[in-house]
Motif scaffolding. Structure first.
Motif, mmCIF file in Angstrom:
data_model
loop_
_atom_site.group_PDB
_atom_site.id
_atom_site.type_symbol
_atom_site.label_atom_id
_atom_site.label_comp_id
_atom_site.label_asym_id
_atom_site.label_seq_id
_atom_site.Cartn_x
_atom_site.Cartn_y
_atom_site.Cartn_z
ATOM 1 N N CYS A 217 1.572 8.800 -6.565
ATOM 2 C CA CYS A 217 1.890 10.232 -6.383
ATOM 3 C C CYS A 217 2.935 10.695 -7.398
ATOM 4 C CB CYS A 217 2.384 10.495 -4.963
ATOM 5 S SG CYS A 217 1.086 10.377 -3.728
ATOM 6 N N ILE A 218 3.937 9.879 -7.639
ATOM 7 C CA ILE A 218 4.985 10.230 -8.607
ATOM 8 C C ILE A 218 4.388 10.318 -10.013
ATOM 9 C CG2 ILE A 218 7.084 9.381 -9.750
ATOM 10 C CD1 ILE A 218 7.954 8.305 -6.971
ATOM 11 N N ILE A 219 3.551 9.368 -10.380
ATOM 12 C CA ILE A 219 2.920 9.383 -11.699
ATOM 13 C C ILE A 219 2.035 10.612 -11.856
ATOM 14 C CG2 ILE A 219 1.208 8.198 -13.146
ATOM 15 C CD1 ILE A 219 2.406 5.540 -12.082
ATOM 16 N N ILE A 220 1.247 10.931 -10.855
ATOM 17 C CA ILE A 220 0.376 12.119 -10.907
ATOM 18 C C ILE A 220 1.210 13.383 -11.048
ATOM 19 C CG2 ILE A 220 -1.205 13.549 -9.544
ATOM 20 C CD1 ILE A 220 -2.415 10.903 -8.490
ATOM 21 N N ILE B 132 0.841 -1.207 0.000
ATOM 22 C CA ILE B 132 0.000 0.000 0.000
ATOM 23 C C ILE B 132 0.872 1.252 0.000
ATOM 24 C CG2 ILE B 132 -1.637 1.358 1.375
ATOM 25 C CD1 ILE B 132 -2.915 -1.323 2.227
ATOM 26 N N ILE B 133 1.908 1.288 0.799
ATOM 27 C CA ILE B 133 2.798 2.461 0.883
ATOM 28 C C ILE B 133 3.524 2.673 -0.434
ATOM 29 C CG2 ILE B 133 4.887 3.372 1.957
ATOM 30 C CD1 ILE B 133 3.887 2.110 4.601
ATOM 31 N N PHE B 134 4.130 1.612 -0.988
ATOM 32 C CA PHE B 134 4.865 1.746 -2.253
ATOM 33 C C PHE B 134 3.925 2.085 -3.410
ATOM 34 C CE2 PHE B 134 8.220 -0.795 -0.040
ATOM 35 C CZ PHE B 134 9.199 0.172 -0.107
ATOM 36 N N SER B 135 2.727 1.525 -3.407
ATOM 37 C CA SER B 135 1.748 1.847 -4.451
ATOM 38 C C SER B 135 1.331 3.310 -4.356
ATOM 39 C CB SER B 135 0.513 0.952 -4.329
ATOM 40 O OG SER B 135 0.849 -0.394 -4.540
ATOM 41 N N SER B 136 1.128 3.803 -3.156
ATOM 42 C CA SER B 136 0.743 5.211 -2.957
ATOM 43 C C SER B 136 1.848 6.152 -3.425
ATOM 44 C CB SER B 136 0.437 5.483 -1.481
ATOM 45 O OG SER B 136 -0.652 4.711 -1.055
#
Length: 181
Positions: free
Chosen positions: A16-19, A8-12
Protein backbone atom coordinates in the motif's frame (compact mmCIF):
# COMPACT_ATOMS: atom_id res chain seq x y z
CA UNK A 1 -0.98 -14.10 15.82
CA UNK A 2 0.87 -16.55 13.63
CA UNK A 3 4.09 -15.77 11.81
CA UNK A 4 2.34 -16.24 8.45
CA UNK A 5 -0.36 -13.69 9.37
CA UNK A 6 2.27 -11.12 10.45
CA UNK A 7 4.07 -11.52 7.11
CA UNK A 8 0.80 -11.02 5.20
CA UNK A 9 -0.11 -7.88 7.20
CA UNK A 10 3.35 -6.28 6.88
CA UNK A 11 3.53 -7.18 3.17
CA UNK A 12 0.10 -5.62 2.58
CA UNK A 13 1.10 -2.43 4.38
CA UNK A 14 4.35 -2.28 2.38
CA UNK A 15 2.51 -2.73 -0.92
CA UNK A 16 0.00 0.00 0.00
CA UNK A 17 2.83 2.42 0.83
CA UNK A 18 4.62 1.65 -2.44
CA UNK A 19 1.41 2.11 -4.46
CA UNK A 20 0.73 5.43 -2.73
CA UNK A 21 4.19 6.86 -3.42
CA UNK A 22 4.14 5.61 -7.02
CA UNK A 23 0.79 7.35 -7.53
CA UNK A 24 2.30 10.63 -6.24
CA UNK A 25 5.36 10.26 -8.47
CA UNK A 26 3.35 9.39 -11.59
CA UNK A 27 0.76 12.16 -11.26
CA UNK A 28 0.72 14.86 -13.91
CA UNK A 29 2.86 17.66 -12.45
CA UNK A 30 1.02 20.42 -14.32
CA UNK A 31 -2.38 19.30 -13.05
CA UNK A 32 -1.07 19.01 -9.50
CA UNK A 33 0.56 22.44 -9.69
CA UNK A 34 -2.66 23.95 -11.02
CA UNK A 35 -4.56 22.38 -8.12
CA UNK A 36 -2.04 23.82 -5.64
CA UNK A 37 -2.27 27.32 -7.16
CA UNK A 38 -6.07 27.22 -7.08
CA UNK A 39 -5.90 26.27 -3.38
CA UNK A 40 -4.90 29.89 -2.69
CA UNK A 41 -8.57 30.72 -3.33
CA UNK A 42 -8.10 34.00 -5.15
CA UNK A 43 -11.12 34.89 -7.29
CA UNK A 44 -11.07 34.37 -11.06
CA UNK A 45 -7.59 32.82 -11.16
CA UNK A 46 -6.10 32.29 -14.62
CA UNK A 47 -2.79 30.40 -14.77
CA UNK A 48 -0.64 31.81 -17.57
CA UNK A 49 2.41 29.56 -17.44
CA UNK A 50 4.21 27.04 -15.27
CA UNK A 51 7.99 26.81 -15.24
CA UNK A 52 9.15 23.52 -13.68
CA UNK A 53 12.72 23.82 -12.44
CA UNK A 54 14.27 20.48 -11.63
CA UNK A 55 12.33 17.73 -9.91
CA UNK A 56 11.13 19.58 -6.83
CA UNK A 57 10.67 23.29 -7.65
CA UNK A 58 8.32 25.21 -9.93
CA UNK A 59 7.00 28.71 -10.48
CA UNK A 60 3.47 29.40 -11.67
CA UNK A 61 2.65 32.75 -13.28
CA UNK A 62 -0.98 33.70 -12.87
CA UNK A 63 -3.45 36.53 -12.77
CA UNK A 64 -6.57 37.01 -10.73
CA UNK A 65 -9.17 39.70 -10.35
CA UNK A 66 -11.98 40.95 -8.21
CA UNK A 67 -14.80 43.34 -9.09
CA UNK A 68 -12.51 46.38 -9.39
CA UNK A 69 -8.86 45.34 -9.82
CA UNK A 70 -6.67 42.92 -11.75
CA UNK A 71 -3.51 41.35 -10.33
CA UNK A 72 -0.57 39.47 -11.82
CA UNK A 73 1.98 37.45 -9.91
CA UNK A 74 3.84 34.26 -9.21
CA UNK A 75 3.61 31.34 -6.87
CA UNK A 76 6.67 29.35 -5.87
CA UNK A 77 5.90 25.66 -5.47
CA UNK A 78 7.78 22.78 -3.93
CA UNK A 79 7.27 19.05 -4.41
CA UNK A 80 7.66 16.58 -1.57
CA UNK A 81 6.57 12.97 -1.00
CA UNK A 82 2.93 14.05 -0.88
CA UNK A 83 2.91 16.13 -4.08
CA UNK A 84 3.14 19.82 -5.01
CA UNK A 85 2.33 22.57 -2.51
CA UNK A 86 2.55 26.36 -2.45
CA UNK A 87 5.73 27.55 -0.81
CA UNK A 88 5.56 31.33 -1.32
CA UNK A 89 4.48 33.92 -3.84
CA UNK A 90 3.42 37.45 -4.54
CA UNK A 91 1.04 39.41 -6.71
CA UNK A 92 0.69 43.06 -7.52
CA UNK A 93 -2.00 45.14 -9.14
CA UNK A 94 -1.75 45.40 -12.90
CA UNK A 95 -0.60 48.97 -13.58
CA UNK A 96 -3.26 50.94 -15.43
CA UNK A 97 -1.04 53.80 -16.60
CA UNK A 98 1.81 51.69 -17.99
CA UNK A 99 2.06 49.50 -21.08
CA UNK A 100 4.34 47.04 -19.32
CA UNK A 101 4.45 45.86 -15.72
CA UNK A 102 7.56 45.01 -13.72
CA UNK A 103 8.19 43.09 -10.53
CA UNK A 104 11.11 41.37 -8.84
CA UNK A 105 10.98 38.25 -6.72
CA UNK A 106 13.90 37.04 -4.63
CA UNK A 107 14.66 33.36 -5.23
CA UNK A 108 17.88 33.18 -3.19
CA UNK A 109 17.89 30.39 -0.64
CA UNK A 110 14.88 28.64 -2.23
CA UNK A 111 16.78 25.86 -4.07
CA UNK A 112 16.43 27.62 -7.43
CA UNK A 113 19.32 27.97 -9.87
CA UNK A 114 18.82 31.75 -9.93
CA UNK A 115 18.65 34.39 -7.23
CA UNK A 116 16.03 36.67 -8.83
CA UNK A 117 13.00 36.55 -11.06
CA UNK A 118 12.01 39.68 -12.99
CA UNK A 119 8.55 39.63 -14.55
CA UNK A 120 5.52 41.66 -15.55
CA UNK A 121 2.37 41.82 -17.60
CA UNK A 122 2.39 43.40 -21.06
CA UNK A 123 -0.67 45.60 -21.67
CA UNK A 124 0.25 46.88 -25.15
CA UNK A 125 0.06 44.22 -27.91
CA UNK A 126 2.56 46.29 -29.93
CA UNK A 127 5.33 45.27 -27.52
CA UNK A 128 7.05 42.30 -29.12
CA UNK A 129 10.34 42.35 -27.23
CA UNK A 130 11.25 43.07 -23.62
CA UNK A 131 14.85 43.86 -22.77
CA UNK A 132 16.26 44.20 -19.28
CA UNK A 133 19.28 46.50 -18.93
CA UNK A 134 21.20 46.29 -15.66
CA UNK A 135 23.04 49.22 -14.10
CA UNK A 136 26.29 47.66 -15.30
CA UNK A 137 24.99 47.89 -18.89
CA UNK A 138 24.24 44.20 -19.51
CA UNK A 139 21.24 43.63 -21.80
CA UNK A 140 19.13 40.51 -21.48
CA UNK A 141 16.12 39.57 -23.60
CA UNK A 142 13.20 38.37 -21.51
CA UNK A 143 10.96 35.43 -22.36
CA UNK A 144 7.53 36.51 -23.58
CA UNK A 145 4.59 34.18 -23.00
CA UNK A 146 1.25 34.40 -24.78
CA UNK A 147 -1.79 32.94 -23.06
CA UNK A 148 -5.57 33.23 -23.08
CA UNK A 149 -5.90 32.52 -26.84
CA UNK A 150 -3.39 35.24 -27.69
CA UNK A 151 -5.25 37.92 -25.77
CA UNK A 152 -2.70 38.47 -23.00
CA UNK A 153 1.07 38.50 -22.67
CA UNK A 154 3.63 38.66 -19.92
CA UNK A 155 7.41 38.59 -19.74
CA UNK A 156 9.92 37.02 -17.36
CA UNK A 157 13.66 36.68 -16.90
CA UNK A 158 15.64 34.66 -14.36
CA UNK A 159 18.70 36.55 -13.14
CA UNK A 160 21.80 35.53 -11.24
CA UNK A 161 21.86 38.55 -8.96
CA UNK A 162 19.36 41.11 -7.80
CA UNK A 163 20.34 44.35 -9.48
CA UNK A 164 18.86 47.67 -10.38
CA UNK A 165 17.49 47.41 -13.87
CA UNK A 166 15.60 49.21 -16.62
CA UNK A 167 12.74 47.46 -18.39
CA UNK A 168 12.33 48.32 -22.07
CA UNK A 169 9.37 47.22 -24.19
CA UNK A 170 10.07 47.41 -27.93
CA UNK A 171 7.97 47.03 -31.05
CA UNK A 172 8.74 44.58 -33.83
CA UNK A 173 10.71 47.38 -35.54
CA UNK A 174 12.79 48.04 -32.40
CA UNK A 175 10.98 51.24 -31.40
CA UNK A 176 10.78 51.78 -27.64
CA UNK A 177 7.10 51.73 -26.65
CA UNK A 178 7.62 51.81 -22.90
CA UNK A 179 10.62 52.12 -20.61
CA UNK A 180 10.77 52.05 -16.84
CA UNK A 181 12.40 53.82 -15.06
Amino acid sequence: MSKKMKIIIFSSIGICIIIYFLSVILKDDYKEIEKAVRSINQPMTNIAHVEIMGNTRAIAFYEWSNATDEYFGITKLKKNLFGWHVDDGSTSATPENYKIGWSVSNLAGDDFDYSSLLYGKISDPGIEEVVIVTDSGNENSANIVEYGAGERFYWYLFAEEPAAFTTIGRSKEGEIIEQYP
